[in-house]
Design a protein around this motif. Structure first.
Motif, mmCIF file in Angstrom:
data_model
loop_
_atom_site.group_PDB
_atom_site.id
_atom_site.type_symbol
_atom_site.label_atom_id
_atom_site.label_comp_id
_atom_site.label_asym_id
_atom_site.label_seq_id
_atom_site.Cartn_x
_atom_site.Cartn_y
_atom_site.Cartn_z
ATOM 1 N N ASP A 6 42.790 90.947 -7.411
ATOM 2 C CA ASP A 6 44.100 90.521 -6.920
ATOM 3 C C ASP A 6 44.056 89.803 -5.574
ATOM 4 O O ASP A 6 45.105 89.555 -4.969
ATOM 5 C CB ASP A 6 45.026 91.738 -6.823
ATOM 6 N N MET A 7 42.863 89.449 -5.119
ATOM 7 C CA MET A 7 42.780 88.727 -3.854
ATOM 8 C C MET A 7 43.351 87.313 -4.006
ATOM 9 O O MET A 7 43.147 86.652 -5.027
ATOM 10 C CB MET A 7 41.335 88.648 -3.387
ATOM 11 N N PRO A 8 44.084 86.838 -2.996
ATOM 12 C CA PRO A 8 44.581 85.452 -3.053
ATOM 13 C C PRO A 8 43.438 84.452 -2.920
ATOM 14 O O PRO A 8 42.273 84.836 -2.760
ATOM 15 C CB PRO A 8 45.544 85.387 -1.868
ATOM 16 N N ILE A 9 43.791 83.176 -2.974
ATOM 17 C CA ILE A 9 42.783 82.112 -3.013
ATOM 18 C C ILE A 9 42.984 81.152 -1.843
ATOM 19 O O ILE A 9 44.106 80.740 -1.548
ATOM 20 C CB ILE A 9 42.868 81.335 -4.351
ATOM 21 N N ILE A 10 41.881 80.809 -1.190
ATOM 22 C CA ILE A 10 41.821 79.672 -0.275
ATOM 23 C C ILE A 10 40.902 78.640 -0.928
ATOM 24 O O ILE A 10 39.721 78.902 -1.139
ATOM 25 C CB ILE A 10 41.295 80.074 1.107
ATOM 26 N N ASP A 11 41.457 77.490 -1.260
ATOM 27 C CA ASP A 11 40.689 76.437 -1.938
ATOM 28 C C ASP A 11 40.444 75.318 -0.931
ATOM 29 O O ASP A 11 41.233 74.386 -0.811
ATOM 30 C CB ASP A 11 41.464 75.935 -3.147
ATOM 31 N N TYR A 12 39.332 75.419 -0.209
ATOM 32 C CA TYR A 12 39.114 74.549 0.944
ATOM 33 C C TYR A 12 38.503 73.204 0.589
ATOM 34 O O TYR A 12 38.264 72.382 1.476
ATOM 35 C CB TYR A 12 38.262 75.273 1.998
ATOM 36 N N HIS A 13 38.290 72.938 -0.702
ATOM 37 C CA HIS A 13 37.864 71.599 -1.116
ATOM 38 C C HIS A 13 38.260 71.366 -2.561
ATOM 39 O O HIS A 13 37.809 72.076 -3.462
ATOM 40 C CB HIS A 13 36.351 71.418 -0.963
ATOM 41 N N ASN A 14 39.098 70.367 -2.775
ATOM 42 C CA ASN A 14 39.443 69.961 -4.138
ATOM 43 C C ASN A 14 39.899 68.508 -4.124
ATOM 44 O O ASN A 14 39.965 67.881 -3.065
ATOM 45 C CB ASN A 14 40.526 70.873 -4.726
ATOM 46 N N HIS A 15 40.194 67.996 -5.308
ATOM 47 C CA HIS A 15 40.637 66.610 -5.446
ATOM 48 C C HIS A 15 42.025 66.550 -6.090
ATOM 49 O O HIS A 15 42.337 65.611 -6.833
ATOM 50 C CB HIS A 15 39.624 65.818 -6.279
ATOM 51 N N LEU A 16 42.859 67.537 -5.802
ATOM 52 C CA LEU A 16 44.209 67.559 -6.341
ATOM 53 C C LEU A 16 45.073 66.495 -5.673
ATOM 54 O O LEU A 16 44.793 66.036 -4.573
ATOM 55 C CB LEU A 16 44.832 68.943 -6.140
ATOM 56 N N SER A 17 46.140 66.120 -6.358
ATOM 57 C CA SER A 17 47.023 65.065 -5.876
ATOM 58 C C SER A 17 48.094 65.636 -4.954
ATOM 59 O O SER A 17 48.961 66.397 -5.409
ATOM 60 C CB SER A 17 47.700 64.371 -7.064
ATOM 61 N N PRO A 18 48.093 65.267 -3.669
ATOM 62 C CA PRO A 18 49.170 65.735 -2.790
ATOM 63 C C PRO A 18 50.532 65.196 -3.210
ATOM 64 O O PRO A 18 51.549 65.858 -3.000
ATOM 65 C CB PRO A 18 48.751 65.229 -1.405
ATOM 66 N N GLU A 19 50.551 64.029 -3.830
ATOM 67 C CA GLU A 19 51.815 63.477 -4.306
ATOM 68 C C GLU A 19 52.426 64.373 -5.382
ATOM 69 O O GLU A 19 53.633 64.673 -5.357
ATOM 70 C CB GLU A 19 51.606 62.062 -4.852
ATOM 71 N N GLN A 20 51.604 64.808 -6.328
ATOM 72 C CA GLN A 20 52.122 65.672 -7.385
ATOM 73 C C GLN A 20 52.579 67.021 -6.834
ATOM 74 O O GLN A 20 53.558 67.596 -7.313
ATOM 75 C CB GLN A 20 51.059 65.865 -8.466
ATOM 76 N N ILE A 21 51.884 67.522 -5.816
ATOM 77 C CA ILE A 21 52.303 68.792 -5.218
ATOM 78 C C ILE A 21 53.623 68.602 -4.474
ATOM 79 O O ILE A 21 54.559 69.399 -4.624
ATOM 80 C CB ILE A 21 51.222 69.337 -4.274
ATOM 81 N N ALA A 22 53.715 67.546 -3.667
ATOM 82 C CA ALA A 22 54.926 67.301 -2.882
ATOM 83 C C ALA A 22 56.136 67.091 -3.772
ATOM 84 O O ALA A 22 57.252 67.553 -3.466
ATOM 85 C CB ALA A 22 54.718 66.095 -1.971
ATOM 86 N N ASN A 23 55.943 66.390 -4.887
ATOM 87 C CA ASN A 23 57.046 66.123 -5.807
ATOM 88 C C ASN A 23 57.276 67.276 -6.788
ATOM 89 O O ASN A 23 58.170 67.190 -7.638
ATOM 90 C CB ASN A 23 56.781 64.835 -6.589
ATOM 91 N N ASP A 24 56.468 68.322 -6.650
ATOM 92 C CA ASP A 24 56.531 69.471 -7.573
ATOM 93 C C ASP A 24 56.572 68.975 -9.014
ATOM 94 O O ASP A 24 57.452 69.330 -9.805
ATOM 95 C CB ASP A 24 57.732 70.355 -7.262
#
Length: 466
Positions: free
Chosen positions: A26-44
């Motif tokens: 049940d530990m949370p996650i810190i993902d300190y390197h990825n190639h996810l899209s900040p645009e998709q996150i910002a626009n949910d």
């Protein structure tokens, strides 16, 4: 016979089961390197279907489909999303003993609650069930991140990026903190003089500065480094075949930069000198700001000229390189350390032959100022699987302090990749559990549980100061 992907998947002892379920799960996650899209996150962003969130951009899956004889039309071509999913469902039974088989079914279970095995027989049922859930609010991009308890993630961003979506996210109610990471590889790519000059021209416009000499180039790039810091960045990253550590003088580099701006061919030595000067300068700025710098080393990229020309980079045509790493890496780190300018540093290798090289190298520059100042990063890319993770954990244990390790990251372009953290955590607990069962470690449950929680989350939180 154990059931496939049951609650104790990969846990081969009672001790491993206790450690995982009581401490790691049940530990949370810190993902300190990825190639996810900040645009998709910002626009949910809300994906229309499972292909868009699961297959688009995932070159791991694309490679498997090609190996299974699937035509490119159904991979990166104009086929419909259903047709692409159908071909992936056709491929998945053939991926047994490839980590994709585990990952795919973990992702179906953890995100969608689907325990059916994906195959041509189940494809339509799974397609419909996933797509129905993806239309609900809890399956938006931010919902997917919250479902996996992702507390912090660092995207990978070019110095020219406006960071507008990070700025939007900073003022949003997104439960995940999304931070930029500085990736300046294009700014030092003197292998491609045309491309580099086009890059410098864009930097000129962005900074409103004429860049005809090396000093102005550094000034402009430093302004972007500062801009990233102002927008929450505290991490940089490089993806290089090798570290560059050729000897150079400032006079030589100034001359080389003039040649670059005049599009005059560089000698092999000049090319290496320019890259070395730039890499060293970035490292100095990282130290100045107290950033963490990452070096992903050893990928041999874009090997298939024909498909690279038609599809482009990051499409599954990269492989493990076999070039030497140790001497250049030692020169680079030693030069920074001798000036007391070595920032917190994470090294990643792609060739497993370099495991012990990296595990031993980080020990040369631990200086007692920070626990685990130099890190050998988690098994990366082709090594990001059961055997690769296990070998990385064992080599680090033998030559360093596994207890100070900052743990797993996704390095992914998919929002469905977070069960890889679970995969890592299960393997970690299994290794500790087996040692206890074999009498190689004492069963001090609370202390072992603390170490496991540190590796899963706490060490990264402290290391990056998130």
């Amino acid at each position: 016979m154990k059931q496939f992907l049951d609650d104790n998947f990969l846990l081969q002892s009672k001790t491993a089961e206790e450690l995982y379920h009581d401490f790691a799960k049940d530990m949370p996650i810190i993902d300190y390197h990825n190639h996810l899209s900040p645009e998709q996150i910002a626009n949910d962003h809300q994906f229309d279907n499972i292909t868009q969130v699961w297959l688009n951009g995932d070159h791991y899956k694309w490679r498997a489909m090609r190996a299974n004889g699937i035509n490119e039309y159904f991979i990166t071509g104009a086929a419909s999303d259903w047709e692409k999913f159908e071909k992936w469902a056709e491929t998945i039974p053939y991926t047994m003993r490839n980590p994709l088989y585990h990952w795919a079914h973990l992702e179906l279970q953890r995100y969608f609650g689907i325990f059916d095995l994906l195959s041509p027989l189940t494809a339509k049922k799974i397609w419909d069930e996933c797509n129905a859930k993806l239309q609900t609010k809890s399956y938006s991009v931010q919902g997917l991140l919250a479902k996996m308890q992702v507390k912090v993630l660092c995207t990978t961003d070019d110095p020219l990026d406006s960071l507008e979506f990070h700025q939007i996210l900073k003022n949003s109610d997104c439960s995940t903190q999304v931070l930029p990471a500085f990736r300046p590889d294009k700014a030092m790519n003197s292998d491609d003089l045309i491309g580099l000059n086009e890059y410098i021209d864009k930097l000129e416009i962005l900074c409103e500065l004429s860049i005809n000499d090396y000093d102005n180039y550094l000034f402009a790039l430093k302004s972007r480094h500062d801009f990233f810091a102002e927008n929450g960045a505290s991490v940089s990253d490089h993806g290089l075949e090798n570290i560059y550590s050729e000897n150079f003088t400032e006079l030589e580099v100034r001359h080389i930069f003039k040649k670059i701006r005049h599009k005059e061919p560089l000698s092999e030595k000049e090319n290496l000198q320019f890259k070395s000067a730039m890499l060293f300068q970035f490292a100095l700025w990282n130290h100045e700001k107290g950033w963490v710098q990452q070096f992903h080393l050893g990928a041999l990229r874009n090997n298939n000229d024909r498909l690279f020309q038609s599809i482009g980079p990051d499409a599954g045509f990269d492989s493990i390189g076999d070039s030497l790493q140790a001497q250049a890496l030692a020169r680079f780190l030693n030069k920074l350390d001798s000036q007391n300018k070595l920032a917190k540093t994470i090294l990643y290798n792609l060739n497993p032959a370099h495991n012990e090289v990296m595990a031993a190298m980080i020990g040369n520059y631990q200086d007692g100022t920070v626990a685990g100042k130099l890190q050998w990063g988690s098994a990366w890319w082709f090594l990001d699987q059961k055997d690769g993770m296990t070998r990385q954990i064992n080599a680090l244990s033998n030559m360093g302090l596994l207890s100070r390790f900052i743990g797993m990251l996704t390095d992914s372009r998919s929002f469905l990749s977070y069960p890889r953290h679970e995969y890592f955590r299960r393997l970690l607990c299994d290794i500790f559990g087996n040692d206890v069962e074999n009498g190689e470690l004492p069963f001090d449950k609370e202390w072992l549980g603390k170490l496991i929680q540190d590796i899963c989350y706490n060490n990264a939180k402290e290391y990056f100061k998130f």
